[in-house]
Design a protein around this motif. Sequence first.
Motif, mmCIF file in Angstrom:
data_model
loop_
_atom_site.group_PDB
_atom_site.id
_atom_site.type_symbol
_atom_site.label_atom_id
_atom_site.label_comp_id
_atom_site.label_asym_id
_atom_site.label_seq_id
_atom_site.Cartn_x
_atom_site.Cartn_y
_atom_site.Cartn_z
ATOM 1 N N TRP A 47 50.725 -29.208 -43.248
ATOM 2 C CA TRP A 47 50.855 -30.024 -44.449
ATOM 3 C C TRP A 47 51.561 -29.227 -45.547
ATOM 4 C CZ3 TRP A 47 48.384 -34.977 -44.835
ATOM 5 C CH2 TRP A 47 47.619 -35.328 -43.717
ATOM 6 N N PRO A 48 52.855 -29.427 -45.774
ATOM 7 C CA PRO A 48 53.491 -28.822 -46.951
ATOM 8 C C PRO A 48 52.878 -29.398 -48.230
ATOM 9 C CG PRO A 48 55.127 -29.706 -45.403
ATOM 10 C CD PRO A 48 53.793 -30.240 -44.981
ATOM 11 N N HIS A 49 52.799 -28.593 -49.284
ATOM 12 C CA HIS A 49 52.285 -29.131 -50.546
ATOM 13 C C HIS A 49 53.341 -29.152 -51.637
ATOM 14 C CE1 HIS A 49 51.529 -24.777 -51.270
ATOM 15 N NE2 HIS A 49 51.689 -25.089 -52.532
ATOM 16 N N GLU A 50 54.590 -28.770 -51.286
ATOM 17 C CA GLU A 50 55.699 -28.847 -52.226
ATOM 18 C C GLU A 50 56.919 -29.427 -51.519
ATOM 19 O OE1 GLU A 50 56.578 -24.987 -53.735
ATOM 20 O OE2 GLU A 50 54.585 -24.648 -54.577
ATOM 21 N N ALA A 51 57.789 -30.069 -52.287
ATOM 22 C CA ALA A 51 59.087 -30.500 -51.764
ATOM 23 C C ALA A 51 60.033 -29.301 -51.724
ATOM 24 C CB ALA A 51 59.658 -31.616 -52.637
ATOM 25 N N ILE A 52 61.184 -29.498 -51.092
ATOM 26 C CA ILE A 52 62.144 -28.389 -50.927
ATOM 27 C C ILE A 52 63.545 -28.833 -51.333
ATOM 28 C CG2 ILE A 52 60.809 -27.219 -49.143
ATOM 29 C CD1 ILE A 52 63.860 -29.037 -47.985
ATOM 30 N N HIS A 53 64.413 -27.839 -51.535
ATOM 31 C CA HIS A 53 65.837 -28.067 -51.748
ATOM 32 C C HIS A 53 66.536 -27.929 -50.393
ATOM 33 C CE1 HIS A 53 65.558 -27.775 -56.178
ATOM 34 N NE2 HIS A 53 64.680 -26.821 -55.949
ATOM 35 N N PRO A 54 67.122 -28.980 -49.838
ATOM 36 C CA PRO A 54 67.741 -28.895 -48.511
ATOM 37 C C PRO A 54 68.800 -27.811 -48.402
ATOM 38 C CG PRO A 54 67.531 -31.181 -49.189
ATOM 39 C CD PRO A 54 67.167 -30.349 -50.388
ATOM 40 N N GLU A 55 69.582 -27.598 -49.486
ATOM 41 C CA GLU A 55 70.630 -26.584 -49.394
ATOM 42 C C GLU A 55 70.047 -25.185 -49.258
ATOM 43 O OE1 GLU A 55 69.714 -27.263 -53.752
ATOM 44 O OE2 GLU A 55 70.008 -28.508 -51.946
ATOM 45 N N GLN A 56 68.915 -24.933 -49.906
ATOM 46 C CA GLN A 56 68.276 -23.627 -49.785
ATOM 47 C C GLN A 56 67.705 -23.429 -48.382
ATOM 48 O OE1 GLN A 56 65.493 -22.704 -52.942
ATOM 49 N NE2 GLN A 56 64.599 -20.987 -51.823
ATOM 50 N N ALA A 57 67.086 -24.478 -47.839
ATOM 51 C CA ALA A 57 66.582 -24.401 -46.471
ATOM 52 C C ALA A 57 67.721 -24.188 -45.486
ATOM 53 C CB ALA A 57 65.808 -25.671 -46.122
ATOM 54 N N GLY A 58 68.868 -24.851 -45.738
ATOM 55 C CA GLY A 58 70.022 -24.673 -44.869
ATOM 56 C C GLY A 58 70.557 -23.256 -44.890
ATOM 57 N N GLU A 59 70.591 -22.645 -46.072
ATOM 58 C CA GLU A 59 71.039 -21.254 -46.180
ATOM 59 C C GLU A 59 70.122 -20.319 -45.410
ATOM 60 O OE1 GLU A 59 71.156 -20.526 -50.340
ATOM 61 O OE2 GLU A 59 72.915 -21.795 -50.695
ATOM 62 N N LEU A 60 68.812 -20.552 -45.497
ATOM 63 C CA LEU A 60 67.868 -19.719 -44.761
ATOM 64 C C LEU A 60 68.015 -19.914 -43.256
ATOM 65 C CD1 LEU A 60 64.679 -20.131 -46.987
ATOM 66 C CD2 LEU A 60 65.994 -18.032 -46.651
ATOM 67 N N ALA A 61 68.242 -21.146 -42.827
ATOM 68 C CA ALA A 61 68.444 -21.401 -41.400
ATOM 69 C C ALA A 61 69.687 -20.674 -40.900
ATOM 70 C CB ALA A 61 68.559 -22.907 -41.154
ATOM 71 N N ASP A 62 70.780 -20.759 -41.646
ATOM 72 C CA ASP A 62 72.009 -20.066 -41.249
ATOM 73 C C ASP A 62 71.784 -18.552 -41.183
ATOM 74 O OD1 ASP A 62 73.279 -22.495 -41.157
ATOM 75 O OD2 ASP A 62 74.224 -22.300 -43.125
ATOM 76 N N ARG A 63 71.008 -18.032 -42.135
ATOM 77 C CA ARG A 63 70.741 -16.595 -42.180
ATOM 78 C C ARG A 63 69.941 -16.160 -40.951
ATOM 79 N NH1 ARG A 63 67.853 -14.619 -47.552
ATOM 80 N NH2 ARG A 63 69.683 -15.775 -48.334
ATOM 81 N N MET A 64 68.866 -16.910 -40.623
ATOM 82 C CA MET A 64 68.057 -16.546 -39.458
ATOM 83 C C MET A 64 68.850 -16.674 -38.166
ATOM 84 S SD MET A 64 64.119 -17.777 -40.178
ATOM 85 C CE MET A 64 64.423 -19.354 -40.980
ATOM 86 N N LEU A 65 69.719 -17.684 -38.099
ATOM 87 C CA LEU A 65 70.539 -17.858 -36.904
ATOM 88 C C LEU A 65 71.456 -16.660 -36.708
ATOM 89 C CD1 LEU A 65 71.331 -19.786 -34.597
ATOM 90 C CD2 LEU A 65 73.057 -20.759 -36.136
#
Length: 371
Positions: free
Chosen positions: A101-119
């Motif tokens: 259960w997340p308790h906060e919303a997110i910024h999709p662009e920030q999540a995308g940057e993190l995904a690219d970084r981990m990849l």
Amino acid sequence: MDSATVVPPYVAKPLELLPFRAVMLSPARVGDPASARALARPYRDVAARLGQWIDRGDACTDTAPALYLHEYTSGGLTVRGLVGALRMSERADSLAERAVWPHEAIHPEQAGELADRMLQMNLNPAPILLVHHGRQELRDLLDEVARAEPDWRYLDRTGQRQRLWAVRDEETVARIGNLVSDSRCLLADGHHRYAAYLRLQEEYPGTPWDAGLVMLVDQADTPLFLGAIHRTLPHVRLESLVRASHEAGADVTAQSRRRALGALDSTHLVLTDGETWYAVAPRGLVREAAVSWLHDHVLPRLPGSRHRLEHHHTVEEALAATSSAAPAVLLPSPDFEQVRALVESGGLLPEKATSFQPKPSLGVIMRPVSV
């Protein structure tokens, strides 16, 4: 930055923690600011860089996959949790099916940057933190694991004491799996990394990206401290905050600094520009968190359409940034049960509403991902 409004998908039950083969920085490197270089740009070189660190003894790879019982002590507070690779491949269609259960919303662009970084890194560099109320049988089992000599024990460069046990026995791993399978977990820290995990799973299904690194903490056993994140508002006048609080349905009382700070509790907020102090008692606050009341009822009443918020994890940090041109809103610490009840009824808190502490030092345990 605009407010986050996107809620990441919900991972479905059963909650499943998969064993993995961890990479760990050496004790002398954990918590060392210079160690951040191992995980720095260019991210595509991180895997090779970690390989070099392993060759020279600055990091190591575990001998075989495991679940890990990780206990760390910081500032006199001890936290213990299970570290594993959370299966992310199933999404929940109903409230009853939700495992995370997340308790906060997110910024999709920030999540995308993190995904690219981990990849690029082929790595989950740190676990996200999940909290739940575990069964007594699970606590007893983890107590049994912890009675053995730790596989790793050391004091890191930040002063955190680290103890880790690798759990490889198939029967024990299976028992743990059964005992956590029906857990309802609040996502305490790492909302954007959680969303990045989901994005990578969607883009690379059927690969090791079907899972993401997590630490599962029993909030009823070794709880994380749940603190407030305070706000300062550059280019807003204190008088405007006071007026908006009145209009939002609060009793606002001028106080001395000492009395105002003394009133900072579950039913009061504090407004100040460093010289003038107000205690704010919203009416009906028992039905919502103080930070939600601020964002939903006060900020929209301020002059102008957009307001920049600066966030501070302690009262001292907030007051150091406070001035007549940037008043502070000091918030009470949220109540864990209130947060969980709000989230499980379908609600959300504003971005940066909570601070779960202490977090484990970076580099204690990482998960390499090879496709």
